[in-house]
Design an enzyme around this catalytic site. Structure first.
Site, PDB file in Angstrom:
ATOM      1  CB  SER A   1      -0.965  -0.045   1.189  1.00 43.70           C
ATOM      2  OG  SER A   1      -1.908   1.007   1.111  1.00 43.70           O
TER       3      SER A   1
ATOM      4  CG  ASP B   1      -6.133  -1.561  -4.978  1.00 44.12           C
ATOM      5  OD1 ASP B   1      -6.802  -0.860  -4.196  1.00 44.12           O
ATOM      6  OD2 ASP B   1      -4.933  -1.816  -4.783  1.00 44.12           O
TER       7      ASP B   1
ATOM      8  CG  HIS C   1      -5.380  -1.433  -1.178  1.00 44.77           C
ATOM      9  ND1 HIS C   1      -4.626  -0.921  -2.215  1.00 44.77           N
ATOM     10  CD2 HIS C   1      -4.820  -0.942  -0.039  1.00 44.77           C
ATOM     11  CE1 HIS C   1      -3.673  -0.153  -1.729  1.00 44.77           C
ATOM     12  NE2 HIS C   1      -3.763  -0.157  -0.417  1.00 44.77           N
TER      13      HIS C   1
END
Length: 415
Positions: free
Chosen positions: A244, A342, A377
């Site tokens: 991330s 995502d 994600h």
């Protein structure tokens, strides 16, 4: 000794798959397995405010076969959080009984190692208890040493196998949640596999920046210097893992510091984004180098809202941006992992742009990539609940397992 449960290991790493069976059962009988946490439980995918004393549980029903066995590797769950066959389903797919919120600890001295947790499995037939067994799942093996490192403006924990030399090392950087626990969990599991690892907490801890804004990338350089000062480290084998926002940090740092010779990024971006103050743009850079803000993509509310109304990505990674990360300067092989769906940013398209930039600049190191159809994600570590995408989502768990195995294999091949 269990009368019915047969498990391949009562103590195993969090990322390890084990065999779970019930034998000597009544034939063709519905059997229920209840799993519950019986110790403080750390889940990397849970919000940080969820207390570790929250009890997690699952209840699944199976049917014994004609050989009077329920084998989770072959027996489908016919009722419960997940359905079908998944060998680690009773361990992986848990939900909280009732969420207990707790104050998030900011002092690294008081943040636990979350070394392990215990699960109790109970088998029932006709609501009568047949058998019980306990499993211990650990983040950090007993042969791993841990030291807390005090840097001037960030915090870190160092994990390494005892009495080993010439160790490859991995710097682990987590995302926009702040703190150190998520990076720590990944660093511990990598250390179990023979690496020295440094988990970095770079904001939202006592003695660090309060926001993810204007963070010096020299933090990574200091971690590199620390590793090179350790006698057990092979100074030519230092890698980095980020996910991330930590993936963004890792790509930027690796593009500046040549001592990093292996890079794994999970759910990355190809751009340097604006910093964050809690959930809002900070109106400043995420990262600095030598006191100067690195060029960044500025968040603008009107284009963002238009993108949502028109179902377009924001930002458009396909366009050229001054804030694009100079990934071609990285001094080693790169692994890119991303989900095609995502929900935070378009890490899939970002990876495609990274690949194009590397090809354009004739990048001479190996590059691997895998893109996933089912997950989002939050693509972290296997066999822990990930209820962000619906309880019992086997497809998401399979993507997570694959991403973790590819991470391990990449470090084994290149570090």
């Amino acid at each position: 000794m269990s009368k019915h449960f047969e498990v391949s290991s009562e103590k195993s790493a969090v990322d390890a798959s084990i065999s779970i069976k019930l034998t000597h059962l009544p034939p063709l009988k519905e059997i229920t397995i209840e799993t519950k946490t019986i110790s403080p439980f750390y889940c990397i995918n849970a919000p940080m405010k969820v207390a570790k004393d929250t009890q997690w549980r699952s209840v699944h029903t199976f049917k014994s076969d004609k050989n009077v066995v329920v084998d989770l590797a072959t027996s489908p769950a016919i009722d419960g959080i997940y359905n079908g066959v998944f060998p680690m389903g009773c361990v992986s797919f848990l939900v909280p009984d009732k969420i207990i919120n707790a104050k998030v600890e900011k002092d690294v001295a008081h943040i636990p190692l979350n070394a392990s947790y215990s699960l109790e499995l109970t088998a029932y037939a006709d609501q009568q208890v047949l058998d019980k067994c306990e499993l211990e799942r650990f983040f950090i093996d007993e042969h791993i040493q841990c030291e807390r490192i005090e840097f001037d403006a960030f915090k870190a924990r160092y994990f390494y196998p005892k009495n080993k030399q010439n160790l490859p090392a991995i710097i682990v950087v987590s995302g926009s949640e702040g703190g150190i626990e998520k990076a720590q969990a990944i660093a511990q599991l990598l250390a179990n596999r023979g690496y020295a690892t440094v988990a970095i907490g770079y904001f939202d801890l006592l003695g660090t920046a309060t926001a993810l804004s204007e963070i010096p990338i020299e933090f990574i350089e200091q971690a590199i210097h620390y590793l090179k000062s350790r006698e057990e480290i092979d100074k030519n084998r230092i890698g980095i893992y980020g996910r991330s926002k930590g993936a963004e940090f890792s790509l930027v740092a690796a593009s500046y510091f040549k001592d990093i010779t292996c890079v794994v990024v999970n759910s990355p971006t190809s751009l340097i984004f604006e910093g964050m103050n809690k959930h809002y743009p900070s109106k400043s850079a995420s990262w600095t180098y030598q006191g100067v803000a690195l060029p960044y993509f500025k968040f603008k509310i009107v284009p963002f809202l238009i993108s949502k109304l028109c179902a377009r990505n924001y930002p458009d990674f396909k366009k050229d941006h001054p804030s694009s990360i100079s990934v071609e300067n990285i001094n080693g092989p790169i692994l890119l992992l991303a989900a095609k769906n995502d929900e935070v940013w378009d890490s899939y398209e970002a990876c495609l742009q990274i690949l194009k930039r590397l090809e354009k600049n004739k990048f001479h190191h190996d590059v691997r990539y895998t893109f996933y159809d089912n997950s989002g994600h939050m693509l972290t570590i296997p066999y822990q609940p990930n209820n962000r995408y619906g309880n019992g989502n086997v497809d998401v768990m399979q993507d997570t397992i694959d991403a973790w195995h590819k991470t391990i294999a990449f470090f084994e091949d290149y570090l």
